[in-house]
Design a protein around this motif. Structure first.
Motif, PDB file in Angstrom:
ATOM      1  N   MET A 144       0.600  -1.339  -0.482  1.00  0.00           N
ATOM      2  CA  MET A 144       0.054   0.104   0.376  1.00  0.00           C
ATOM      3  C   MET A 144       1.311   1.491   0.521  1.00  0.00           C
ATOM      4  N   ASN A 145       0.154   1.864  -1.063  1.00  0.00           N
ATOM      5  CA  ASN A 145       1.078   4.366  -0.864  1.00  0.00           C
ATOM      6  C   ASN A 145       1.474   3.799   1.087  1.00  0.00           C
ATOM      7  N   ILE A 146       2.888   4.370   0.616  1.00  0.00           N
ATOM      8  CA  ILE A 146       2.622   4.625   1.924  1.00  0.00           C
ATOM      9  C   ILE A 146       2.499   6.073   1.999  1.00  0.00           C
ATOM     10  N   GLN A 147       2.142   7.155   1.471  1.00  0.00           N
ATOM     11  CA  GLN A 147       0.881   8.113   1.659  1.00  0.00           C
ATOM     12  C   GLN A 147      -0.276   8.352   2.410  1.00  0.00           C
ATOM     13  N   TYR A 148      -0.936   7.591   1.268  1.00  0.00           N
ATOM     14  CA  TYR A 148      -2.281   6.781   2.154  1.00  0.00           C
ATOM     15  C   TYR A 148      -2.249   6.435   3.289  1.00  0.00           C
ATOM     16  N   LYS A 149      -1.004   5.854   4.126  1.00  0.00           N
ATOM     17  CA  LYS A 149      -0.773   4.611   5.457  1.00  0.00           C
ATOM     18  C   LYS A 149      -1.084   5.908   6.306  1.00  0.00           C
ATOM     19  N   LYS A 150      -0.291   6.907   5.774  1.00  0.00           N
ATOM     20  CA  LYS A 150       0.366   8.017   6.627  1.00  0.00           C
ATOM     21  C   LYS A 150      -1.157   9.171   7.167  1.00  0.00           C
ATOM     22  N   GLY A 151      -1.808   9.175   6.500  1.00  0.00           N
ATOM     23  CA  GLY A 151      -3.535   9.753   6.643  1.00  0.00           C
ATOM     24  C   GLY A 151      -3.633   8.845   7.491  1.00  0.00           C
ATOM     25  N   ILE A 152      -3.740   7.442   7.066  1.00  0.00           N
ATOM     26  CA  ILE A 152      -4.957   7.355   8.203  1.00  0.00           C
ATOM     27  C   ILE A 152      -4.288   6.081   9.087  1.00  0.00           C
ATOM     28  N   LEU A 153      -3.351   6.607   9.507  1.00  0.00           N
ATOM     29  CA  LEU A 153      -2.480   6.184  10.957  1.00  0.00           C
ATOM     30  C   LEU A 153      -3.358   6.570  11.900  1.00  0.00           C
ATOM     31  N   GLU A 154      -3.169   7.882  11.675  1.00  0.00           N
ATOM     32  CA  GLU A 154      -3.664   8.815  13.283  1.00  0.00           C
ATOM     33  C   GLU A 154      -5.236   8.228  13.202  1.00  0.00           C
ATOM     34  N   LEU A 155      -6.242   8.372  12.146  1.00  0.00           N
ATOM     35  CA  LEU A 155      -7.798   7.706  12.414  1.00  0.00           C
ATOM     36  C   LEU A 155      -7.658   6.660  13.438  1.00  0.00           C
ATOM     37  N   CYS A 156      -6.355   5.546  12.966  1.00  0.00           N
ATOM     38  CA  CYS A 156      -6.403   4.382  13.552  1.00  0.00           C
ATOM     39  C   CYS A 156      -6.349   4.189  14.778  1.00  0.00           C
ATOM     40  N   VAL A 157      -4.978   5.862  15.452  1.00  0.00           N
ATOM     41  CA  VAL A 157      -4.476   5.879  16.656  1.00  0.00           C
ATOM     42  C   VAL A 157      -6.284   6.142  17.380  1.00  0.00           C
ATOM     43  N   LEU A 158      -5.911   7.135  17.389  1.00  0.00           N
ATOM     44  CA  LEU A 158      -7.513   7.848  17.652  1.00  0.00           C
ATOM     45  C   LEU A 158      -8.649   6.709  17.987  1.00  0.00           C
ATOM     46  N   THR A 159      -8.947   6.392  16.559  1.00  0.00           N
ATOM     47  CA  THR A 159      -9.990   4.943  17.167  1.00  0.00           C
ATOM     48  C   THR A 159      -9.937   4.059  17.904  1.00  0.00           C
ATOM     49  N   LEU A 160      -8.330   2.999  17.813  1.00  0.00           N
ATOM     50  CA  LEU A 160      -7.751   2.237  18.605  1.00  0.00           C
ATOM     51  C   LEU A 160      -8.527   3.167  20.552  1.00  0.00           C
ATOM     52  N   LEU A 161      -8.069   4.277  20.472  1.00  0.00           N
ATOM     53  CA  LEU A 161      -7.493   5.202  21.805  1.00  0.00           C
ATOM     54  C   LEU A 161      -9.877   5.446  22.718  1.00  0.00           C
ATOM     55  N   THR A 162     -10.114   5.372  21.280  1.00  0.00           N
ATOM     56  CA  THR A 162     -11.986   5.447  21.995  1.00  0.00           C
ATOM     57  C   THR A 162     -11.895   4.620  22.317  1.00  0.00           C
ATOM     58  N   ARG A 163     -11.415   3.368  22.557  1.00  0.00           N
ATOM     59  CA  ARG A 163     -11.773   2.011  23.031  1.00  0.00           C
ATOM     60  C   ARG A 163     -11.599   2.163  24.499  1.00  0.00           C
ATOM     61  N   ARG A 164     -10.255   1.924  24.477  1.00  0.00           N
ATOM     62  CA  ARG A 164      -9.705   2.149  26.054  1.00  0.00           C
ATOM     63  C   ARG A 164      -8.347   2.524  25.630  1.00  0.00           C
ATOM     64  N   ASP A 165      -7.635   2.849  26.917  1.00  0.00           N
ATOM     65  CA  ASP A 165      -5.803   3.621  26.834  1.00  0.00           C
ATOM     66  C   ASP A 165      -5.155   2.496  26.741  1.00  0.00           C
ATOM     67  N   HIS A 166      -4.034   2.826  26.053  1.00  0.00           N
ATOM     68  CA  HIS A 166      -3.430   1.456  25.543  1.00  0.00           C
ATOM     69  C   HIS A 166      -1.916   2.122  25.837  1.00  0.00           C
ATOM     70  N   TYR A 167      -0.722   1.705  25.647  1.00  0.00           N
ATOM     71  CA  TYR A 167       0.584   2.062  26.068  1.00  0.00           C
ATOM     72  C   TYR A 167       1.345   1.962  24.186  1.00  0.00           C
ATOM     73  N   GLY A 168       2.424   2.748  24.156  1.00  0.00           N
ATOM     74  CA  GLY A 168       3.102   2.366  22.632  1.00  0.00           C
ATOM     75  C   GLY A 168       2.834   1.257  22.075  1.00  0.00           C
ATOM     76  N   TYR A 169       3.389   0.532  22.405  1.00  0.00           N
ATOM     77  CA  TYR A 169       3.817  -1.294  21.991  1.00  0.00           C
ATOM     78  C   TYR A 169       2.633  -2.068  21.756  1.00  0.00           C
ATOM     79  N   GLU A 170       1.621  -1.811  22.516  1.00  0.00           N
ATOM     80  CA  GLU A 170      -0.357  -1.978  22.137  1.00  0.00           C
ATOM     81  C   GLU A 170      -0.689  -1.567  20.971  1.00  0.00           C
ATOM     82  N   LEU A 171      -0.363  -0.279  21.015  1.00  0.00           N
ATOM     83  CA  LEU A 171      -0.926   0.248  19.413  1.00  0.00           C
ATOM     84  C   LEU A 171       0.114  -0.285  18.032  1.00  0.00           C
ATOM     85  N   VAL A 172       1.058  -0.001  18.545  1.00  0.00           N
ATOM     86  CA  VAL A 172       2.060  -0.457  17.373  1.00  0.00           C
ATOM     87  C   VAL A 172       1.955  -1.911  16.784  1.00  0.00           C
TER      88      VAL A 172
END
Lengths: 374, 106
Positions: free
Chosen positions: B1-29
Motif C-alpha cells: 500500500m502506498n506510504i502516503q495513504y498509510k500516513k494519513g490513516i494512521l492518525e485515525l487508526c490511533v485515535l480510534t483505538l484510543l476511543t475504546r480504551r487507553d493503550h500503551y505504545g507497544y499495544e498500539l503498534v
C-alpha cells in the motif's frame, strides 16, 4: 541492530533537539524494546520493525523546526551585535583621543587617552572571550548578585526549551498542595473523575521534572528550578501548571514564587501564598487564606471565612451573593474601591462591613488598591 | 500500500483505538501493524504530535513486568477529532468506491 545501537543512532540524529525532548523520545523507544523483548522478539527484529533511526528522527525534527533555527539566528545576531560594539568602541577611541589632546592640553588629554586605552583593551578582551565562547559554547561570564550566582552563556543551547509534562492521578485525593518556583498555577475544576497535572510552555531556565506525589490522599506538586542560569541574559518562561480536578470539595494550597495563581472552582478551603504573581480566585471557598506580596488579588464570588493579605497589589472583590459574612480589608498602600452594595466603615487602612456576626473574611493590602463589587 | 495513504490513516487508526480504551505504545503498534503494514517507528512521532496538539494525554502506570509504562488516552478534543476524521474517511472511501466501480449512471 541491537537496542543499544538503535538508541545511540536515534540519539545522534536527534541531537539538535532540546535534551529533555530527546530523553523523552528515547524513553518511548526503550519501552518499545522492552515490551517487544517480553513478547519474544529479538532486538534485531524489533529494530527492523521500527525502521531506520534516521528516518524516525527526521519525523521528530519536522515537528520542532524552531529547535535548530533559533539557535543559529541568535548566535549570528549576538555576534554582529558584539562586532558592532567593538567597532563602535574603537571608533570612539580613535576619534576622540586626539580631539581631547588638542582641547585640554597634554596632562588631562594624556590621562583620558590612557583611560580610553584601558577601555578599548577591556573591549578587545571581551570580544575575544565572546568569539571563543561562540565557537566553544562555553560559559564565559559569572555574576554574583547577593547570594545568587548568575551564569551568562554565550551559547544558547538551553534557550527557551519546550516543556510539556503531564501526569494523571487516579488515586483518591482529599487535599492538593502546589509549590511553584517558576510557572503560573491554574487550578481548575472540570467535569472529570481523575486529576490531570500538566505543565506546558517554554522556559529558558533549567528546571527539574515536575514532582507529583500522592500520599494518604495528599497530592503534592512541586515545580522546582535547578539552577539560576540565564542564557544570553534572557529569562524567558511562559510556563503554565494546570491542575485539572474533579468537582469535589478539596483543600487547596498554593505557594508560588514568580508565576501568578488562578483558582477556579468550589473548594473546601483555599490557601494561597504568592510572592510576585497576581491572584485570581473564582468560586466558593469555605475557608480562604490568601497572601500576596506584589501582585493584585481578585476574588470572585467567595463564601465563608477568609484572611486576605496584599502587600502591594490591588485587591478586587466581586461578590454575587449577598451572604451575611463580614469582610475586613486591610491595606498599606493603594486605593480602595467598593462597588458592592455593602457599606464599609473606614478606620485608617481597615475597612469593615457592617453586616454579619463574625469577621469571616479579611482582606489586607499594604500597597495595592482594593475594589469591591457584588 | 502506498506510504502516503498509510500516513494519513494512521492518525485515525490511533485515535480510534484510543476511543475504546487507553493503550500503551507497544499495544498500539502491535494492534495497528496487524491490520496495516507500517514502519513501527513512525507511530511514536505521531503520538508525540497528537500529544503536543492536545488530542491525547499521557500518564505513567505501574506494570507488573517492568518499569512504569506510558499510557495514552484520548482527550475531549481528540474524541471530536476522531469523529470528524471518521466521517471524512467514510465519505471519502464511499465516493472513491463509487468512482472506482465507474457506475456513474447519468
Amino acid at each position: 541492530m541491537t537496542k543499544k545501537d538503535y538508541l545511540r543512532k536515534l540519539r545522534r540524529s536527534l541531537k539538535d533537539l532540546p535534551d529533555h525532548i530527546i530523553q523523552d523520545i528515547l524513553r518511548d523507544y526503550e519501552e518499545h524494546f522492552d515490551d517487544g523483548q517480553r513478547s519474544g522478539l529479538s532486538e534485531e527484529e524489533i529494530s527492523r520493525g521500527l525502521g531506520d533511526p534516521k528516518e524516525v528522527a527526521s519525523e521528530y525534527l519536522k515537528m520542532y523546526p524552531h529547535a535548530k533555527k533559533q539557535k543559529k539566528d541568535s548566535k549570528l545576531w549576538d555576534f554582529l551585535w558584539f562586532v558592532f560594539v567593538i567597532i563602535g568602541g574603537l571608533w570612539v577611541v580613535v576619534n576622540f583621543v586626539p580631539f581631547i589632546f588638542k582641547l585640554t592640553g597634554s596632562i588631562i588629554g594624556g590621562l583620558l587617552g590612557f583611560i580610553f586605552f584601558l577601555v578599548s583593551l577591556i573591549l578587545v578582551v571581551v570580544l575575544i572571550a565572546i568569539i571563543y565562547g561562540l565557537f566553544k559554547g562555553k560559559q564565559v561570564f559569572n555574576f554574583v548578585v547577593g547570594d545568587r550566582k548568575f551564569t551568562f552563556k554565550t551559547s544558547d543551547e538551553d534557550r527557551s526549551q519546550r516543556v510539556n509534562e503531564s501526569q494523571i492521578i487516579q488515586q483518591p485525593v482529599s487535599d492538593i498542595a502546589v509549590e511553584s518556583h517558576l510557572s503560573a498555577v491554574i487550578i481548575q475544576q472540570e467535569d472529570r473523575n481523575d486529576i490531570l497535572v500538566e505543565l506546558d510552555g517554554y522556559s529558558s531556565i533549567r528546571r527539574s521534572p515536575l514532582q507529583v506525589e500522592v500520599n494518604n490522599g495528599h497530592l503534592s506538586i512541586i515545580d522546582e528550578v535547578v539552577s539560576q542560569t540565564i542564557v544570553n541574559g534572557n529569562l524567558n518562561s511562559n510556563l503554565k501548571l494546570w491542575v485539572r480536578v474533579p468537582q469535589k470539595n478539596f483543600d487547596v494550597s498554593v505557594k508560588s514564587s514568580i508565576g501568578s495563581v488562578k483558582i477556579n472552582g468550589n473548594f473546601n478551603s483555599c490557601t494561597v501564598d504568592a510572592n510576585l504573581g497576581s491572584l485570581k480566585i473564582d468560586g466558593h471557598q469555605n475557608v480562604s487564606e490568601v497572601k500576596c506580596d506584589m501582585g493584585s488579588i481578585r476574588v470572585h464570588n467567595n463564601f465563608g471565612s477568609g484572611n486576605f493579605t496584599a502587600s502591594m497589589g490591588s485587591v478586587q472583590w466581586y461578590q454575587a451573593n449577598n451572604n451575611p459574612h463580614r469582610f475586613i480589608i486591610q491595606k498599606t498602600m493603594g486605593s480602595f474601591k467598593n462597588n458592592s452594595q455593602k457599606v464599609f466603615n473606614q478606620h485608617n487602612n481597615t475597612y469593615r462591613s457592617q453586616e454579619g456576626i463574625e469577621p469571616e473574611v479579611r482582606i489586607r493590602s499594604k500597597m495595592g488598591s482594593i475594589r469591591l463589587e457584588g | 500500500m502506498n506510504i502516503q495513504y498509510k500516513k494519513g490513516i494512521l492518525e485515525l487508526c490511533v485515535l480510534t483505538l484510543l476511543t475504546r480504551r487507553d493503550h500503551y505504545g507497544y499495544e498500539l503498534v502491535e494492534t495497528i501493524s496487524k491490520s496495516i503494514e507500517i514502519s513501527e517507528g513512525t507511530i511514536y512521532p505521531l503520538l508525540r504530535r497528537l500529544s503536543d496538539a492536545h488530542l491525547v494525554e499521557t500518564y505513567l502506570q505501574e506494570s507488573n513486568v517492568g518499569p512504569p509504562r506510558k499510557y495514552y488516552r484520548l482527550t475531549k478534543k481528540g474524541e471530536k477529532s476522531q469523529q470528524q476524521q471518521h466521517q471524512q474517511w467514510t465519505a471519502f472511501s464511499q465516493s472513491m468506491k463509487t468512482f472506482l466501480q465507474g457506475d456513474d449512471h447519468d
